[in-house]
Design a protein around this motif. Structure first.
Motif, mmCIF file in Angstrom:
data_model
loop_
_atom_site.group_PDB
_atom_site.id
_atom_site.type_symbol
_atom_site.label_atom_id
_atom_site.label_comp_id
_atom_site.label_asym_id
_atom_site.label_seq_id
_atom_site.Cartn_x
_atom_site.Cartn_y
_atom_site.Cartn_z
ATOM 1 N N PRO A 12 0.796 -1.227 0.000
ATOM 2 C CA PRO A 12 0.000 0.000 0.000
ATOM 3 C C PRO A 12 0.832 1.284 0.000
ATOM 4 C CG PRO A 12 -0.816 -1.535 1.646
ATOM 5 C CD PRO A 12 0.450 -2.123 1.110
ATOM 6 N N SER A 13 0.285 2.314 -0.594
ATOM 7 C CA SER A 13 0.926 3.623 -0.537
ATOM 8 C C SER A 13 1.075 4.034 0.928
ATOM 9 C CB SER A 13 0.050 4.637 -1.284
ATOM 10 O OG SER A 13 0.495 5.944 -1.029
ATOM 11 N N GLY A 16 5.908 2.192 3.265
ATOM 12 C CA GLY A 16 7.334 2.385 3.525
ATOM 13 C C GLY A 16 8.259 1.833 2.458
ATOM 14 N N LYS A 17 7.735 1.568 1.275
ATOM 15 C CA LYS A 17 8.551 1.016 0.184
ATOM 16 C C LYS A 17 9.719 1.950 -0.171
ATOM 17 C CE LYS A 17 5.023 0.976 -2.593
ATOM 18 N NZ LYS A 17 3.985 1.502 -1.689
ATOM 19 N N THR A 19 11.037 4.338 1.529
ATOM 20 C CA THR A 19 11.958 4.517 2.666
ATOM 21 C C THR A 19 12.952 3.361 2.705
ATOM 22 O OG1 THR A 19 10.156 5.602 3.855
ATOM 23 C CG2 THR A 19 12.039 4.889 5.168
ATOM 24 N N ARG A 44 6.075 15.819 -6.518
ATOM 25 C CA ARG A 44 6.031 16.376 -5.159
ATOM 26 C C ARG A 44 7.260 17.255 -4.969
ATOM 27 N NH1 ARG A 44 5.087 10.359 -2.974
ATOM 28 N NH2 ARG A 44 2.861 10.222 -3.426
ATOM 29 N N ASP A 101 9.336 -0.437 -7.914
ATOM 30 C CA ASP A 101 8.371 -0.067 -6.864
ATOM 31 C C ASP A 101 7.028 0.101 -7.577
ATOM 32 O OD1 ASP A 101 6.710 1.408 -5.175
ATOM 33 O OD2 ASP A 101 8.306 2.677 -4.404
ATOM 34 N N ARG A 133 0.743 7.667 8.878
ATOM 35 C CA ARG A 133 1.989 7.892 8.120
ATOM 36 C C ARG A 133 1.732 8.716 6.867
ATOM 37 N NH1 ARG A 133 4.934 1.967 8.512
ATOM 38 N NH2 ARG A 133 5.224 2.010 10.772
ATOM 39 N N ARG A 137 3.126 12.447 6.187
ATOM 40 C CA ARG A 137 3.992 12.681 5.022
ATOM 41 C C ARG A 137 3.620 13.978 4.307
ATOM 42 N NH1 ARG A 137 4.506 8.090 0.393
ATOM 43 N NH2 ARG A 137 2.664 9.146 -0.410
ATOM 44 N N ARG A 148 -6.209 6.587 -1.589
ATOM 45 C CA ARG A 148 -5.086 5.698 -1.292
ATOM 46 C C ARG A 148 -5.427 4.715 -0.169
ATOM 47 N NH1 ARG A 148 0.404 7.704 -3.225
ATOM 48 N NH2 ARG A 148 -0.221 8.992 -4.982
ATOM 49 N N ASN A 171 6.103 -3.593 8.064
ATOM 50 C CA ASN A 171 7.007 -2.490 8.403
ATOM 51 C C ASN A 171 6.492 -1.736 9.627
ATOM 52 O OD1 ASN A 171 8.835 -0.391 8.457
ATOM 53 N ND2 ASN A 171 7.895 0.697 6.730
ATOM 54 N N ASP A 172 6.817 -2.308 10.803
ATOM 55 C CA ASP A 172 6.487 -1.650 12.067
ATOM 56 C C ASP A 172 7.749 -0.917 12.502
ATOM 57 O OD1 ASP A 172 5.520 -0.920 14.480
ATOM 58 O OD2 ASP A 172 5.022 -2.918 15.199
ATOM 59 N N LEU A 174 11.321 0.096 11.572
ATOM 60 C CA LEU A 174 11.996 0.262 10.277
ATOM 61 C C LEU A 174 13.272 -0.583 10.166
ATOM 62 C CD1 LEU A 174 11.964 1.761 7.534
ATOM 63 C CD2 LEU A 174 13.280 3.580 8.621
HETATM 64 N N1 LIG Z 1 8.752 1.903 10.135
HETATM 65 C C1 LIG Z 1 8.312 3.143 10.042
HETATM 66 N N2 LIG Z 1 7.918 3.797 11.153
HETATM 67 C C2 LIG Z 1 7.447 5.079 11.077
HETATM 68 N N3 LIG Z 1 7.327 5.780 9.932
HETATM 69 C C3 LIG Z 1 7.696 5.179 8.806
HETATM 70 C C4 LIG Z 1 8.203 3.842 8.787
HETATM 71 N N4 LIG Z 1 8.486 3.513 7.512
HETATM 72 C C5 LIG Z 1 8.174 4.585 6.752
HETATM 73 N N5 LIG Z 1 7.712 5.590 7.522
HETATM 74 C C6 LIG Z 1 7.227 6.910 7.084
HETATM 75 O O1 LIG Z 1 5.961 6.678 6.460
HETATM 76 C C7 LIG Z 1 5.778 7.555 5.350
HETATM 77 C C8 LIG Z 1 5.457 6.706 4.121
HETATM 78 O O2 LIG Z 1 6.617 5.992 3.727
HETATM 79 P P1 LIG Z 1 7.038 5.874 2.206
HETATM 80 O O3 LIG Z 1 6.914 7.196 1.536
HETATM 81 O O4 LIG Z 1 8.361 5.204 2.180
HETATM 82 O O5 LIG Z 1 5.885 4.894 1.701
HETATM 83 P P2 LIG Z 1 5.668 4.254 0.279
HETATM 84 O O6 LIG Z 1 5.219 2.875 0.499
HETATM 85 O O7 LIG Z 1 6.881 4.437 -0.570
HETATM 86 O O8 LIG Z 1 4.478 5.125 -0.302
HETATM 87 P P3 LIG Z 1 4.070 5.421 -1.836
HETATM 88 O O9 LIG Z 1 3.653 4.120 -2.418
HETATM 89 O O10 LIG Z 1 2.961 6.400 -1.720
HETATM 90 O O11 LIG Z 1 5.266 6.005 -2.544
HETATM 91 C C9 LIG Z 1 7.065 8.361 5.201
HETATM 92 O O12 LIG Z 1 6.854 9.647 5.753
HETATM 93 C C10 LIG Z 1 8.091 7.562 6.012
HETATM 94 O O13 LIG Z 1 9.072 8.407 6.571
#
Ligand SMILES: Nc1ncnc2c1ncn2[C@@H]1O[C@H](COP(=O)(O)OP(=O)(O)OP(=O)(O)O)[C@@H](O)[C@H]1O
Ligand SMILES: Nc1nc2c(ncn2[C@@H]2O[C@H](COP(=O)(O)O)[C@@H](O)[C@H]2O)c(=O)[nH]1
Length: 198
Positions: A12-13, A16-17, A19, A44, A101, A133, A137, A148, A171-172, A174
């Protein structure tokens, strides 16, 4: 397609992918390469055209899709996203592990190709945490955030399909999530490092 096995990161969006991917690309700079997708969404703040995405219009993207230039493409939360053949080839030409991704529709479409990647789903500990989260963001409007979250519920349901993913990472914490990701990719990392030294 040749070279090391690619890696698909989905989920899901907000799970944390990006990150996790950023950490991986930083720690193994020359080993992994990012498949730069095309999208019709607006950049963005801080996103760079050609690095984070190829930002294009719907017309431009449709033209390239019609010309057969995409491995997969999908509509996500009101925008088009897709992986071009060129994006994957650019990484594979460097003999790097190509990381995609992509959303779950992309996963299903890639399954119909000969790419043969390792499939990993990154998931949040709960929908409430995911929402927090995404809100923190500060990249989404209320409308796109709700879209989303709806897509996230569908993603979490569909990802239960047996065999769809080789690994599901919750991803609890990191650092723990990152360790699980690295452990899964260790063999491919070693093979790529060895091929560099031979
Ligand atoms: N384990 C974690 N604990 C707390 N916050 C987190 C953790 N992992 C990621 N985040 C935060 O959560 C937010 C979403 O993470 P990220 O942008 O990496 O998600 P994504 O899956 O890539 O989303 P998208 O698909 O929309 O690009 C970011 O602000 C990131 O800093
Ligand atoms: N099917 C594809 N999905 C993709 C691709 N590139 C990104 N994505 C997914 O879109 C959503 C939203 O991304 P965002 O950057 O707008 O937050 C996310 O789930 C990505 O994984 C692609 O090429 N194909």
């Amino acid at each position: 397609m040749q070279g090391p096995r690619p890696v698909v990161l989905s989920g899901p969006s907000g799970a944390g992918k990006s990150t996790l991917l950023k950490k991986l690309l930083k720690d193994y700079e020359n080993i992994f390469g990012f498949s730069v997708s095309h999208t019709t969404r607006q950049p963005r703040p801080g996103e760079v055209n050609g690095k984070d995405y190829h930002f294009v219009t719907r017309e431009e993207m449709q033209k390239e899709i019609d010309a057969g230039e995409f491995i997969e493409h999908a509509e996500f939360s009101g925008n088009m996203y897709g992986t071009s053949k060129g994006a994957v080839q650019a990484v594979q030409a460097q003999n790097q592990i190509c990381v995609l991704d992509i959303d779950i529709q992309g996963v299903k479409n890639i399954k119909r190709t000969d790419l043969n990647p390792i499939y990993i789903s990154v998931q949040p500990p709960s929908i409430d945490i995911l929402e927090k989260r995404l809100r923190d963001r500060k990249t989404e409007t209320e409308e796109s955030l709700l879209k989303r979250l709806t897509a996230a519920r569908v993603d979490l349901e569909l990802s239960k399909e047996p065999g769809l993913f080789d690994l599901v990472i919750i991803n609890d914490d990191l650092e723990k999530a990152y360790s699980e990701l690295k452990e899964m990719l260790l063999e491919e990392i070693k093979k790529t490092q060895e091929s560099r030294n031979s």
